[in-house]
Design a protein around this motif. Structure first.
Motif, PDB file in Angstrom:
ATOM      1  N   UNK A  53       0.840  -1.204   0.000  1.00  0.00           N
ATOM      2  CA  UNK A  53       0.000   0.000   0.000  1.00  0.00           C
ATOM      3  C   UNK A  53       0.873   1.251   0.000  1.00  0.00           C
ATOM      4  N   UNK A  54       1.912   1.257   0.830  1.00  0.00           N
ATOM      5  CA  UNK A  54       2.820   2.403   0.877  1.00  0.00           C
ATOM      6  C   UNK A  54       3.477   2.620  -0.481  1.00  0.00           C
ATOM      7  N   UNK A  55       3.883   1.532  -1.117  1.00  0.00           N
ATOM      8  CA  UNK A  55       4.510   1.633  -2.435  1.00  0.00           C
ATOM      9  C   UNK A  55       3.526   2.189  -3.456  1.00  0.00           C
ATOM     10  N   UNK A  56       2.265   1.748  -3.368  1.00  0.00           N
ATOM     11  CA  UNK A  56       1.236   2.257  -4.282  1.00  0.00           C
ATOM     12  C   UNK A  56       1.037   3.757  -4.075  1.00  0.00           C
ATOM     13  N   UNK A  57       0.966   4.163  -2.819  1.00  0.00           N
ATOM     14  CA  UNK A  57       0.763   5.583  -2.506  1.00  0.00           C
ATOM     15  C   UNK A  57       1.926   6.409  -3.052  1.00  0.00           C
ATOM     16  N   UNK A  58       3.144   5.941  -2.853  1.00  0.00           N
ATOM     17  CA  UNK A  58       4.323   6.663  -3.349  1.00  0.00           C
ATOM     18  C   UNK A  58       4.281   6.745  -4.871  1.00  0.00           C
ATOM     19  N   UNK A  59       3.955   5.634  -5.516  1.00  0.00           N
ATOM     20  CA  UNK A  59       3.879   5.605  -6.983  1.00  0.00           C
ATOM     21  C   UNK A  59       2.818   6.582  -7.494  1.00  0.00           C
ATOM     22  N   UNK A  60       1.661   6.589  -6.854  1.00  0.00           N
ATOM     23  CA  UNK A  60       0.582   7.476  -7.271  1.00  0.00           C
ATOM     24  C   UNK A  60       0.969   8.933  -7.062  1.00  0.00           C
ATOM     25  N   UNK A  61       1.623   9.232  -5.936  1.00  0.00           N
ATOM     26  CA  UNK A  61       2.062  10.614  -5.688  1.00  0.00           C
ATOM     27  C   UNK A  61       3.023  11.082  -6.776  1.00  0.00           C
ATOM     28  N   UNK A  62       3.933  10.201  -7.197  1.00  0.00           N
ATOM     29  CA  UNK A  62       4.871  10.555  -8.275  1.00  0.00           C
ATOM     30  C   UNK A  62       4.124  10.823  -9.583  1.00  0.00           C
ATOM     31  N   UNK A  63       3.156   9.966  -9.895  1.00  0.00           N
ATOM     32  CA  UNK A  63       2.373  10.138 -11.118  1.00  0.00           C
ATOM     33  C   UNK A  63       1.623  11.465 -11.098  1.00  0.00           C
ATOM     34  N   UNK A  64       1.035  11.778  -9.950  1.00  0.00           N
ATOM     35  CA  UNK A  64       0.229  12.992  -9.828  1.00  0.00           C
ATOM     36  C   UNK A  64       1.100  14.242  -9.889  1.00  0.00           C
ATOM     37  N   UNK A  65       2.337  14.152  -9.383  1.00  0.00           N
ATOM     38  CA  UNK A  65       3.254  15.295  -9.490  1.00  0.00           C
ATOM     39  C   UNK A  65       3.506  15.639 -10.959  1.00  0.00           C
ATOM     40  N   UNK A  66       3.612  14.607 -11.795  1.00  0.00           N
ATOM     41  CA  UNK A  66       3.871  14.817 -13.219  1.00  0.00           C
ATOM     42  C   UNK A  66       2.615  15.277 -13.962  1.00  0.00           C
ATOM     43  N   UNK A  67       1.464  14.707 -13.608  1.00  0.00           N
ATOM     44  CA  UNK A  67       0.231  15.036 -14.314  1.00  0.00           C
ATOM     45  C   UNK A  67      -0.957  14.975 -13.360  1.00  0.00           C
ATOM     46  N   UNK A  68      -1.349  16.114 -12.772  1.00  0.00           N
ATOM     47  CA  UNK A  68      -2.443  16.122 -11.802  1.00  0.00           C
ATOM     48  C   UNK A  68      -3.839  16.206 -12.436  1.00  0.00           C
ATOM     49  N   UNK A  69      -3.934  16.149 -13.751  1.00  0.00           N
ATOM     50  CA  UNK A  69      -5.230  16.311 -14.423  1.00  0.00           C
ATOM     51  C   UNK A  69      -6.015  15.010 -14.457  1.00  0.00           C
ATOM     52  N   UNK A  70      -7.345  15.177 -14.444  1.00  0.00           N
ATOM     53  CA  UNK A  70      -8.249  14.058 -14.681  1.00  0.00           C
ATOM     54  C   UNK A  70      -9.279  14.530 -15.698  1.00  0.00           C
ATOM     55  N   UNK A  71      -9.910  13.603 -16.365  1.00  0.00           N
ATOM     56  CA  UNK A  71     -10.945  13.944 -17.341  1.00  0.00           C
ATOM     57  C   UNK A  71     -12.283  13.451 -16.835  1.00  0.00           C
ATOM     58  N   UNK A 110     -12.878   9.274   3.112  1.00  0.00           N
ATOM     59  CA  UNK A 110     -11.942   9.965   4.015  1.00  0.00           C
ATOM     60  C   UNK A 110     -10.638   9.199   4.281  1.00  0.00           C
ATOM     61  N   UNK A 111     -10.699   7.861   4.315  1.00  0.00           N
ATOM     62  CA  UNK A 111      -9.489   7.081   4.589  1.00  0.00           C
ATOM     63  C   UNK A 111      -8.502   7.208   3.433  1.00  0.00           C
ATOM     64  N   UNK A 112      -9.020   7.148   2.217  1.00  0.00           N
ATOM     65  CA  UNK A 112      -8.158   7.269   1.041  1.00  0.00           C
ATOM     66  C   UNK A 112      -7.641   8.700   0.937  1.00  0.00           C
ATOM     67  N   UNK A 113      -8.514   9.662   1.199  1.00  0.00           N
ATOM     68  CA  UNK A 113      -8.107  11.082   1.141  1.00  0.00           C
ATOM     69  C   UNK A 113      -6.939  11.334   2.086  1.00  0.00           C
ATOM     70  N   UNK A 114      -7.000  10.737   3.275  1.00  0.00           N
ATOM     71  CA  UNK A 114      -5.946  10.937   4.281  1.00  0.00           C
ATOM     72  C   UNK A 114      -4.589  10.439   3.791  1.00  0.00           C
ATOM     73  N   UNK A 115      -4.576   9.431   2.917  1.00  0.00           N
ATOM     74  CA  UNK A 115      -3.299   8.936   2.387  1.00  0.00           C
ATOM     75  C   UNK A 115      -2.560   9.986   1.579  1.00  0.00           C
ATOM     76  N   UNK A 116      -3.318  10.905   0.966  1.00  0.00           N
ATOM     77  CA  UNK A 116      -2.717  11.865   0.052  1.00  0.00           C
ATOM     78  C   UNK A 116      -2.833  13.316   0.531  1.00  0.00           C
ATOM     79  N   UNK A 117      -3.435  13.514   1.697  1.00  0.00           N
ATOM     80  CA  UNK A 117      -3.631  14.867   2.218  1.00  0.00           C
ATOM     81  C   UNK A 117      -2.325  15.391   2.786  1.00  0.00           C
ATOM     82  N   UNK A 118      -1.753  16.375   2.119  1.00  0.00           N
ATOM     83  CA  UNK A 118      -0.462  16.939   2.543  1.00  0.00           C
ATOM     84  C   UNK A 118      -0.607  18.018   3.616  1.00  0.00           C
ATOM     85  N   UNK A 119      -1.837  18.405   3.936  1.00  0.00           N
ATOM     86  CA  UNK A 119      -2.057  19.475   4.910  1.00  0.00           C
ATOM     87  C   UNK A 119      -1.935  19.007   6.349  1.00  0.00           C
ATOM     88  N   UNK A 120      -1.866  17.697   6.585  1.00  0.00           N
ATOM     89  CA  UNK A 120      -1.806  17.175   7.984  1.00  0.00           C
ATOM     90  C   UNK A 120      -0.420  17.264   8.535  1.00  0.00           C
TER      91      UNK A 120
END
Length: 120
Positions: A53-71, A110-120
């Motif tokens: 799970x931690x690896x997935x979160x890190x991978x997703x954060x890297x992807x989002x840094x490069x391209x934060x857009x969704x359609x 909320x649980x998933x949001x907390x994984x990526x919430x940088x404001x905490x």
């Protein structure tokens, strides 16, 4: 019935030969070891899942840094936001859509949001 039998329950009535008692004790020990091993395996599996799970979160954060857009495809939402853009000066469809979507996702997951919430 002798005093030795008191407090032994069913074993006081049914005599089990010493050999069988030894085998029963060995079987119980093996059963306990297997339970312990399976607990260890379960703990390892849980730990591995957390690492994955931690690896997935890190991978997703890297992807989002490069391209934060969704359609998105929603005719009603698009129509409402375009109406607001045409009727409110300096209205930003992207900013408004981001605010609305962020709030909805934060509320629903909320649980998933907390994984990526940088404001905490």
């Amino acid at each position: 019935m002798s005093k030795k039998s008191l407090g032994n329950g069913l074993e006081a009535l049914i005599r089990v030969p010493k050999e069988d008692q030894t085998q029963i004790k060995q079987a119980e020990q093996i059963e306990e070891e297997l339970k312990s091993e399976s607990l260890d395996k379960q703990l390892k599996t849980v730990a591995n899942n957390f690492l994955a799970e931690d690896e997935k979160v890190i991978e997703i954060k890297r992807e989002v840094e490069k391209n934060p857009r969704i359609s998105l495809w929603s005719a009603n939402s698009a129509a409402c936001l375009r109406y607001l853009k045409k009727t409110i000066p300096e209205f930003s469809i992207s900013k408004e859509a981001s605010k609305i979507l962020d709030e909805a996702i934060k509320t629903k997951y909320p649980e998933v949001w907390a994984l990526f919430d940088d404001e905490e």
